[in-house]
Write an enzyme that holds these catalytic residues in place. Structure first.
Site, PDB file in Angstrom:
ATOM      1  N   CYS A 118       5.919   3.850  16.425  1.00  0.00           N
ATOM      2  CA  CYS A 118       6.324   3.117  15.222  1.00  0.00           C
ATOM      3  C   CYS A 118       7.823   2.803  15.182  1.00  0.00           C
ATOM      4  O   CYS A 118       8.231   1.746  14.714  1.00  0.00           O
ATOM      5  CB  CYS A 118       5.932   3.912  13.985  1.00  0.00           C
ATOM      6  SG  CYS A 118       4.281   4.621  14.063  1.00  0.00           S
ATOM      7  N   ASP A 139       2.816   9.943  10.970  1.00  0.00           N
ATOM      8  CA  ASP A 139       1.578  10.239  10.255  1.00  0.00           C
ATOM      9  C   ASP A 139       0.392  10.237  11.211  1.00  0.00           C
ATOM     10  O   ASP A 139      -0.483  11.100  11.137  1.00  0.00           O
ATOM     11  CB  ASP A 139       1.345   9.193   9.160  1.00  0.00           C
ATOM     12  CG  ASP A 139       2.337   9.333   8.016  1.00  0.00           C
ATOM     13  OD1 ASP A 139       3.403   9.922   8.227  1.00  0.00           O
ATOM     14  OD2 ASP A 139       2.045   8.846   6.912  1.00  0.00           O
ATOM     15  N   ASP A 194       5.738   5.261   8.101  1.00  0.00           N
ATOM     16  CA  ASP A 194       5.516   5.121   6.671  1.00  0.00           C
ATOM     17  C   ASP A 194       6.626   5.625   5.752  1.00  0.00           C
ATOM     18  O   ASP A 194       7.127   4.901   4.902  1.00  0.00           O
ATOM     19  CB  ASP A 194       4.232   5.849   6.284  1.00  0.00           C
ATOM     20  CG  ASP A 194       3.023   5.346   7.054  1.00  0.00           C
ATOM     21  OD1 ASP A 194       3.188   4.476   7.907  1.00  0.00           O
ATOM     22  OD2 ASP A 194       1.921   5.839   6.788  1.00  0.00           O
ATOM     23  N   LYS A 195       7.002   6.900   5.883  1.00  0.00           N
ATOM     24  CA  LYS A 195       7.895   7.503   4.890  1.00  0.00           C
ATOM     25  C   LYS A 195       9.333   7.059   5.053  1.00  0.00           C
ATOM     26  O   LYS A 195      10.143   7.210   4.134  1.00  0.00           O
ATOM     27  CB  LYS A 195       7.812   9.030   4.935  1.00  0.00           C
ATOM     28  CG  LYS A 195       6.399   9.565   4.857  1.00  0.00           C
ATOM     29  CD  LYS A 195       5.626   9.007   3.674  1.00  0.00           C
ATOM     30  CE  LYS A 195       4.136   9.280   3.792  1.00  0.00           C
ATOM     31  NZ  LYS A 195       3.439   8.518   4.828  1.00  0.00           N
ATOM     32  N   SER A 234      -4.258   7.741   4.215  1.00  0.00           N
ATOM     33  CA  SER A 234      -3.584   6.753   5.048  1.00  0.00           C
ATOM     34  C   SER A 234      -3.899   5.363   4.519  1.00  0.00           C
ATOM     35  O   SER A 234      -4.947   5.133   3.909  1.00  0.00           O
ATOM     36  CB  SER A 234      -4.082   6.881   6.490  1.00  0.00           C
ATOM     37  OG  SER A 234      -3.739   5.738   7.236  1.00  0.00           O
TER      38      SER A 234
END
Length: 554
Positions: free
Chosen positions: A48, A80, A122-123, A469
C-alpha cells in the site's frame, strides 16, 4: 515579519540550529525560504505504501521548484490486510492515533511553514488529516494510489477475492490449487487495496473534503503519472503557504458533509464513519453518528465499485477520476459547491473541470443511480442504544432475524465458520472486540469473507462491536455501541437469543424481556484487561466509544 520556521532558523541566537542544518546540506538561502515538512508513511511491510519514497522525491522537487525548502520525515503504518485475523490487527486503529501524534510532534517541534503528508494504507489517511488540523499550518494530503487489479481466469480480482477464497476452500467449494492461483494473482504490485475499500474511500474523502487537490487520488501508485501528481502537490503547498490557507479554513461543516456524501455515493467503507467523526473533532466541527444516516439517505449511490459492484479502483481513474463523482454530486445539489479546497478554489470550480471518459460505466449518471440512497445505514435499538453501522451497498435483504451464535473473540468465530458450525439463519455475534475491549476494534474481513465464501452471504448475519474492512460485504453490522467491554447490551447476549435487524426501520434489537436483559447486565462483570502495560493498555485507558469516532481523549 517572516515565516513560522524563522523561529528556529533565523537570527543570531539560532546559529547553533543553522550549524546543525548546514551539516546535512541546507544553505542560508534554503533556510530563508518556507520550510515544508514532508511526512512520509513509507514502510516495507505492505504494497500500500511501498512506492511512497519515490513519490516523496517528486514532491520535494515540486516544493523546491515553487520556492520552498522540503524536509522529509517518517512515521509508521500498519497493514490491515497483512495483519487481518490475527492479534496484530489490534494495532491498526491504534496506529491512527500514533501516526497523528507523531506528525503533530515533528511539525510542532520543527515549526514547519507547511506540510505534505504522503499516505497509503487505511489509517494513515485520516491520521494525516487529524495531524494537519491539530497543527493548522497550510497542509495537504497526497494519496499514494491504488494497486492495479490482479487477473484470474479472465476477470479482475483484488485482495477481497483472496479472503473470500479462503472461506470457499474451507467449505469445500474451491480447490487448494485455485486458492493458490488467486493468492498468487491478486496483488500484482505496489498500491493500496484495489476496490472502494477503506483506503480508496478515505482518499475519496480527502479530495471531496478539500485537503487533497482534486484529481490526484485515483491515479494508480505504479503509473508514471503519479510522479507528475506528486510534483504538482509540491507546488500547491507553496501557494497555500503564500495564501496562508489552513486546514481549518477548509474542513468546515459543509466540507465534512460533502465528504460524507462522497462516501455514500461511492459505496464507501463503514470505517469512514469512525474517521470522519475523529476528523470533525480535530476541526472543532460538531458531528454526530446520526448525521451519516441523514446525508446517506438523501444521496444516491452512483459508483458501481467493489466490494459489491462490478469495477475496481483502476476503473475510477479510467473513467475520469474522483472529479467525475464530485461533478455529479455538485450538479445534483447533493454537496455545497462553495466549500474551499487546498488549491484556493471552490469545490464547484474544481469539479467543473472533470474530464469524464465517454461511455464509462463506473460512475452512473444522476438519472440512473444504482440506488436512490447511499450505502451507509445507522441502526439503533436495544442491542445498540448508541448506534451501529451497516453497509447496504449491493445488498437486497432488508431484514434478518435469527438465533445468536455468541463468540468472545474473532478467532473463535472464524474457527466455527471454517469448521462448518454456522447454519443458515444464524446471527454470528462477536463481542469484546471494541475500541477498549479488543483493544483496537479489529476489522473482521477474515470471518466476514469466510461467511460469504461458504455460501452464506444471503443467509447469515454478523453483529460485532468491532469493525469491518472496506472489502467486507454481506449482512454485517459493526461499531455496536456501547461496546461489550463497557457493559453494553452486547455483553448480555446468550447463545440462542433471537436478534432482529430491520434496515427499513433502522433497528437492531435483542428479543428478550427488558427486565431479563437488565438482570443479566446487573450481574455482568467486565473481563480482565487483555493488556496491562504498553501501547495497548494506554490506548484502552484513553479511547472513546465508536459512536464518538474511537478518538483518544486528552
Amino acid at each position: 515579519m517572516g515565516y513560522h520556521s524563522y523561529t528556529i532558523s533565523q537570527g543570531r541566537d539560532r546559529a547553533p540550529a543553522r550549524a546543525m542544518l548546514k551539516a546535512i546540506g541546507f544553505s542560508d538561502a534554503d533556510l530563508r525560504k518556507p520550510i515544508i515538512g514532508v511526512a512520509n508513511t513509507w514502510i516495507e511491510t505492505m504494497p500500500c505504501n511501498y512506492n511512497l519514497r519515490e513519490l516523496a522525491v517528486k514532491v520535494k522537487e515540486g516544493i523546491r521548484a515553487a520556492g520552498g525548502t522540503p524536509m522529509e520525515f517518517n512515521t509508521i503504518a500498519i497493514s490491515d490486510g497483512v495483519t487481518m485475523g490475527t492479534e496484530g490487527m489490534k494495532a491498526s486503529l491504534v496506529s491512527r492515533e500514533v501516526i497523528a501524534d507523531s506528525i503533530e510532534l515533528v511539525a510542532r517541534g520543527h515549526m514547519f511553514d507547511g506540510l505534505v503528508a504522503l499516505v497509503g494504507c487505511d489509517k494513515t489517511i485520516p491520521a494525516a488529516a487529524m495531524a494537519l488540523l491539530r497543527v493548522n499550518v497550510p497542509g495537504l494530503i497526497l494519496y499514494g494510489g491504488s494497486i492495479l487489479p490482479g487477473r484470474h481466469r479472465g476477470r479482475d480480482i483484488t485482495i477481497q477475492d483472496v479472503f473470500e477464497a479462503v472461506g470457499a476452500n474451507a467449505a469445500g467449494r474451491m480447490t487448494d490449487q485455485e486458492l493458490l492461483e488467486i493468492e498468487n494473482s491478486a496483488c500484482p504490485g505496489a498500491g493500496a487495496c484495489g476496490g472502494q475499500y477503506t483506503a480508496n474511500t478515505m482518499a475519496t474523502v480527502m479530495e471531496l473534503i478539500g485537503l487533497s487537490p482534486m484529481g490526484t487520488a485515483a491515479v494508480p501508485q505504479v503509473y508514471a503519472e503519479k510522479g507528475d501528481v506528486s510534483f504538482r502537490c509540491g507546488e500547491v503547498i507553496l501557494e497555500a503557504v503564500r495564501r496562508d490557507l489552513k486546514p481549518r479554513d477548509i474542513v468546515t461543516r459543509k466540507a465534512i458533509e460533502n465528504a460524507i456524501a462522497g462516501v455514500a455515493a461511492s459505496g464507501g467503507s463503514t470505517n469512514a464513519v469512525l474517521h470522519l467523526l475523529a476528523i470533525a473533532r480535530e476541526a472543532g466541527v460538531p458531528l454526530e453518528i446520526d448525521d451519516f444516516q441523514t446525508i446517506s439517505a438523501r444521496t444516491p449511490l452512483l459508483a458501481d465499485l467493489k466490494p459489491a459492484g462490478r469495477f475496481v479502483a483502476l476503473d475510477v481513474h479510467r473513467a475520469g477520476g474522483i472529479p467525475v463523482l464530485a461533478k455529479r454530486l455538485a450538479e445534483g445539489g447533493y454537496v455545497d459547491g462553495s466549500a474551499l479546497t487546498i488549491t484556493g478554489r471552490t469545490f464547484a470550480e474544481e469539479a467543473a473541470e472533470a474530464q469524464e471518459t465517454p461511455g464509462q460505466e463506473v460512475i452512473r449518471p444522476l438519472a440512473n443511480p444504482l440506488k436512490a440512497s447511499g450505502g451507509l445505514v445507522i441502526l439503533r435499538g436495544t442491542l445498540a442504544p448508541d448506534g451501529a453501522v451497516i453497509k447496504v451497498t449491493g445488498m437486497d435483504r432488508k431484514a434478518h432475524r435469527g438465533p445468536a451464535r455468541v463468540f468472545d473473540c474473532e478467532e473463535d468465530a472464524m474457527r466455527a465458520v471454517t469448521a462448518g458450525l454456522i447454519r443458515a439463519g444464524d446471527v454470528v455475534v462477536i463481542r469484546y472486540e471494541g475500541p477498549c475491549g479488543g483493544p483496537g476494534m479489529r476489522e473482521m474481513l477474515g470471518v466476514t469473507s469466510a461467511i460469504v465464501g461458504a455460501g452464506f452471504a444471503d443467509e447469515v448475519a454478523l453483529v460485532t462491536d468491532g469493525r469491518f474492512s472496506g472489502a467486507t460485504r454481506g449482512f454485517m453490522v459493526g461499531h455496536v455501541a456501547p461496546e461489550a467491554a463497557k457493559g453494553g447490551p452486547l455483553a448480555a447476549v446468550v447463545e440462542g437469543d433471537t436478534i432482529a435487524i430491520d434496515i427499513a426501520a433502522r433497528r437492531i434489537d435483542i428479543e428478550v424481556a427488558p427486565e431479563t436483559l437488565a438482570g443479566r447486565l446487573a450481574v455482568w462483570e467486565p473481563p480482565a484487561p487483555r493488556y496491562r502495560s504498553g501501547v495497548f493498555a494506554k490506548y484502552c485507558a484513553l479511547v472513546a466509544s465508536a459512536s464518538d469516532g474511537a478518538v483518544t481523549r486528552a
